[in-house]
Design an enzyme around this catalytic site. Structure first.
Site, PDB file in Angstrom:
ATOM      1  N   ARG A  91      -3.897  72.391 -22.111  1.00  0.00           N
ATOM      2  CA  ARG A  91      -4.032  71.994 -20.775  1.00  0.00           C
ATOM      3  C   ARG A  91      -4.952  72.336 -20.137  1.00  0.00           C
ATOM      4  O   ARG A  91      -5.239  73.540 -20.016  1.00  0.00           O
ATOM      5  CB  ARG A  91      -2.414  72.492 -20.294  1.00  0.00           C
ATOM      6  CG  ARG A  91      -2.369  72.148 -18.861  1.00  0.00           C
ATOM      7  CD  ARG A  91      -0.866  72.365 -18.183  1.00  0.00           C
ATOM      8  NE  ARG A  91      -1.080  71.966 -16.762  1.00  0.00           N
ATOM      9  CZ  ARG A  91      -1.073  72.895 -15.541  1.00  0.00           C
ATOM     10  NH1 ARG A  91      -0.650  74.100 -15.967  1.00  0.00           N
ATOM     11  NH2 ARG A  91      -1.311  72.561 -14.455  1.00  0.00           N
ATOM     12  N   HIS A 135      -6.235  71.313  -9.712  1.00  0.00           N
ATOM     13  CA  HIS A 135      -5.689  72.505  -9.874  1.00  0.00           C
ATOM     14  C   HIS A 135      -6.393  73.294  -8.635  1.00  0.00           C
ATOM     15  O   HIS A 135      -7.271  74.348  -9.096  1.00  0.00           O
ATOM     16  CB  HIS A 135      -5.978  73.034 -11.200  1.00  0.00           C
ATOM     17  CG  HIS A 135      -5.038  74.271 -11.651  1.00  0.00           C
ATOM     18  ND1 HIS A 135      -4.310  74.476 -12.543  1.00  0.00           N
ATOM     19  CD2 HIS A 135      -5.031  75.516 -10.858  1.00  0.00           C
ATOM     20  CE1 HIS A 135      -3.636  75.499 -12.478  1.00  0.00           C
ATOM     21  NE2 HIS A 135      -3.931  76.316 -11.823  1.00  0.00           N
ATOM     22  N   GLU A 180       1.276  72.822  -8.580  1.00  0.00           N
ATOM     23  CA  GLU A 180       1.798  73.570  -7.878  1.00  0.00           C
ATOM     24  C   GLU A 180       1.714  73.193  -6.460  1.00  0.00           C
ATOM     25  O   GLU A 180       1.094  74.214  -5.414  1.00  0.00           O
ATOM     26  CB  GLU A 180       1.569  75.044  -8.012  1.00  0.00           C
ATOM     27  CG  GLU A 180       1.695  75.442  -9.515  1.00  0.00           C
ATOM     28  CD  GLU A 180       1.388  76.895  -9.767  1.00  0.00           C
ATOM     29  OE1 GLU A 180       0.774  77.636  -8.944  1.00  0.00           O
ATOM     30  OE2 GLU A 180       1.752  77.365 -10.987  1.00  0.00           O
ATOM     31  N   ASN A 306       6.089  75.517 -13.925  1.00  0.00           N
ATOM     32  CA  ASN A 306       5.568  76.894 -14.178  1.00  0.00           C
ATOM     33  C   ASN A 306       6.531  77.851 -13.788  1.00  0.00           C
ATOM     34  O   ASN A 306       6.894  77.783 -12.598  1.00  0.00           O
ATOM     35  CB  ASN A 306       4.275  76.871 -13.390  1.00  0.00           C
ATOM     36  CG  ASN A 306       3.083  75.807 -13.774  1.00  0.00           C
ATOM     37  OD1 ASN A 306       3.049  75.202 -14.841  1.00  0.00           O
ATOM     38  ND2 ASN A 306       1.928  75.793 -12.899  1.00  0.00           N
ATOM     39  N   GLU A 360       3.222  76.103 -17.689  1.00  0.00           N
ATOM     40  CA  GLU A 360       2.724  77.774 -17.510  1.00  0.00           C
ATOM     41  C   GLU A 360       3.725  78.671 -17.668  1.00  0.00           C
ATOM     42  O   GLU A 360       4.980  78.568 -17.246  1.00  0.00           O
ATOM     43  CB  GLU A 360       1.968  77.780 -16.135  1.00  0.00           C
ATOM     44  CG  GLU A 360       0.661  77.266 -16.076  1.00  0.00           C
ATOM     45  CD  GLU A 360      -0.017  77.411 -14.756  1.00  0.00           C
ATOM     46  OE1 GLU A 360       0.304  78.516 -14.131  1.00  0.00           O
ATOM     47  OE2 GLU A 360      -0.686  76.757 -14.222  1.00  0.00           O
TER      48      GLU A 360
HETATM   49  O1  IFM Z   1      -3.259  81.750 -12.302  1.00  0.00           O
HETATM   50  C1  IFM Z   1      -2.391  80.923 -11.764  1.00  0.00           C
HETATM   51  C2  IFM Z   1      -2.513  79.624 -11.942  1.00  0.00           C
HETATM   52  O2  IFM Z   1      -3.575  78.928 -11.651  1.00  0.00           O
HETATM   53  C3  IFM Z   1      -1.179  78.778 -11.382  1.00  0.00           C
HETATM   54  N1  IFM Z   1       0.064  79.426 -11.655  1.00  0.00           N
HETATM   55  C4  IFM Z   1       0.056  80.497 -11.693  1.00  0.00           C
HETATM   56  C5  IFM Z   1      -0.958  81.379 -12.405  1.00  0.00           C
HETATM   57  C6  IFM Z   1      -0.681  82.975 -12.406  1.00  0.00           C
HETATM   58  O3  IFM Z   1      -0.634  83.228 -11.249  1.00  0.00           O
END
Ligand code: IFM
Length: 467
Positions: A91, A135, A180, A306, A360
């Site tokens: 990913r 992102h 996110e 995530n 994630e």
């Molecule tokens: O590093 C981040 C990522 O970019 C988005 N989700 C959380 C991760 C850890 O904080």
């Protein structure tokens, strides 16, 4: 990589109950801004994170994304590294300013070529390509016109999505729009601790609406263009619980649950914005135009979640207090693997989930590289317990399709800079040398065992004459 004997020794703890279905997707995840570097090369435009890193005090260690992990120049080496882990998926995100430097109009052939080499390199190694469009690294040129607070950015994003799918779509396994949206809205525009550093609740809520709207309109446009791979969105979600049973803490928890989960999931699944949150927001609620809610509620081919921790909510204190009862990662996040099962079961109960991925999951720990090894037993335990938590949800009927570790590499951890290490591969930022940590070896062994079990099962199901 280390010898097989060493790897097996590290993997003593692998639980046979951790065997997943043969078609389960196993991946590692990264994002463009956090690893690529090459910020001023080959026609890349400025992103809001390039600009934000230069605000004094914005990044804990004063770091920036100019070089990061130098992934842009080490693509082949990093793809080999991914393949060596035994995963079957990667990913990654496309940096919008690298492929369309001004966020509109002209495409940058060198930027597109980089991602073409990436998806072709994945295919050549038999790895699935899971692409995220956004992102967080919005082109600064669009921020100068209002960024995600401006409705026109929705149109820009749809054009960008169509361009990426046109250029790279044939090489993709799956595509997600935003990573996110809560973080981009709230940390970028409410608390202002992330780019673009705005502190205004009403703006944050308008941003959240535009992110959702652009997601839905992009999915519709790509489907109209004939793009037929699974598409969805990635949300950061957590179970929330009140710090005390007091009515005030319980009410605050319900509200934060609304802002974090239901604000995104309800409209995505065609239910509009949750009324209790709208009531709470009052004049800070976003402007929603006729047709917007229908546009947001596109059928989802997948949902990405995530998950890192739970949140304990207090009416009087901060949003996320520490209970003191659980161990913490280096981010001071509570380690609460059963929260992942709880969350997945709750989502399955409340929404008609499409194939769902943990896109994630992972932990920052205070790793030490000694004699070419990183003995990150804490990360192995974290991953083991969280993968186990996904397995529990899967066996209870949640349509789990995959799990991806955050992150492949140590990288730029946003406002925390480079001090927080999430990688299963250590990066020496002086030399850019990559060293797989024990957790990488553990993961490789887990996946080797999965493959072995599935191969045996396939053999056993053949007629005796064919065996
Ligand atoms: O590093 C981040 C990522 O970019 C988005 N989700 C959380 C991760 C850890 O904080």
């Amino acid at each position: 990589m280390n010898s097989l004997a060493e790897t097996r020794a590290i993997s003593r703890t692998i639980d046979p109950a951790m065997i997943f279905p043969a078609d389960f997707v196993w991946g590692v995840a990264t994002s463009a801004a956090q690893i690529e570097g090459a910020a001023f090369e080959d026609g890349r435009g400025e992103s809001i994170w390039d600009r934000f890193c230069r605000v004094p005090g914005a990044i804990a260690d004063g770091g920036d994304i100019d070089v990061a992990c130098d992934h842009y120049h080490r693509l082949e080496e990093d793809l080999d590294l991914i393949a060596s882990l035994g995963v079957n998926a990667y990913r990654f995100s496309v940096a919008w300013p690298r492929v369309q430097p001004q966020g509109r109009g002209a495409w940058n052939p060198q930027g597109l070529d980089f991602y073409r080499r990436l998806v072709d390199g994945l295919r050549a190694r038999g790895l699935q390509a899971h692409l995220t469009l956004n992102h967080w690294d919005l082109p600064q040129a669009l921020q100068d016109e209002g960024g995600w607070a401006a409705r026109a950015t929705v149109d820009r994003f749809v054009d960008y999505a169509r361009g990426v799918a046109r250029h790279l779509g044939d090489g993709l396994t799956a595509l997600t729009t935003h990573n996110e949206p809560w973080v981009m809205s709230m940390l970028g525009h409410d608390s202002g601790i992330f780019a673009p550093g705005i502190k205004d609740r009403a703006t944050a809520m308008q941003v959240s609406h535009h992110l959702l709207l652009s997601h839905g309109r992009a999915l519709r446009a790509l489907r109209d263009d004939g793009f037929d791979k699974p598409m969805g969105i990635v949300l950061n979600l957590a179970p929330l619980l009140p710090a005390t049973p007091s009515a005030a803490d319980v009410a605050k928890t319900r509200l934060e649950d609304g802002l974090l989960l239901r604000w995104y999931l309800d409209p995505l699944f065609g239910r509009g914005y949750p009324q209790d949150v709208l009531d709470h927001l009052g004049a800070q609620a976003p402007r929603v135009e006729p047709g917007d809610l229908d546009a947001i509620a596109q059928p989802l081919g997948l949902l990405g979640i995530n998950y890192y921790s739970r949140s304990v909510v207090s009416a009087s204190g901060s949003y996320d207090v520490r209970s003191g009862a659980l161990p913490l990662t280096d981010m001071d996040w509570e380690i609460y693997p059963q929260g992942l099962t709880e969350l997945l079961l709750r989502l399955h109960r409340d929404y008609p989930l499409p194939p769902t991925y943990v896109t994630e999951n992972g932990g920052a720990f205070p790793d030490r590289l000694v004699n070419g090894r990183v003995h990150d037993a804490d990360r192995i335990q974290y991953l083991h317990e969280h993968i186990g938590a996904v397995g529990v949800a899967l066996r209870q009927g949640v349509p789990m399709a995959g799990y991806m570790v955050w992150s492949l590499l140590d990288n730029f951890e946003w406002a925390s800079g480079y001090a927080k290490r999430f990688g299963i591969v250590h990066v020496d930022y002086e030399t850019q040398r990559r060293t797989p940590k024990d957790s990488a070896l553990w993961l490789r062994e887990l996946l080797r065992q999965q493959a072995e079990v599935h191969a045996q099962a396939r053999g056993a199901s053949k007629p005796a004459a064919e065996r």
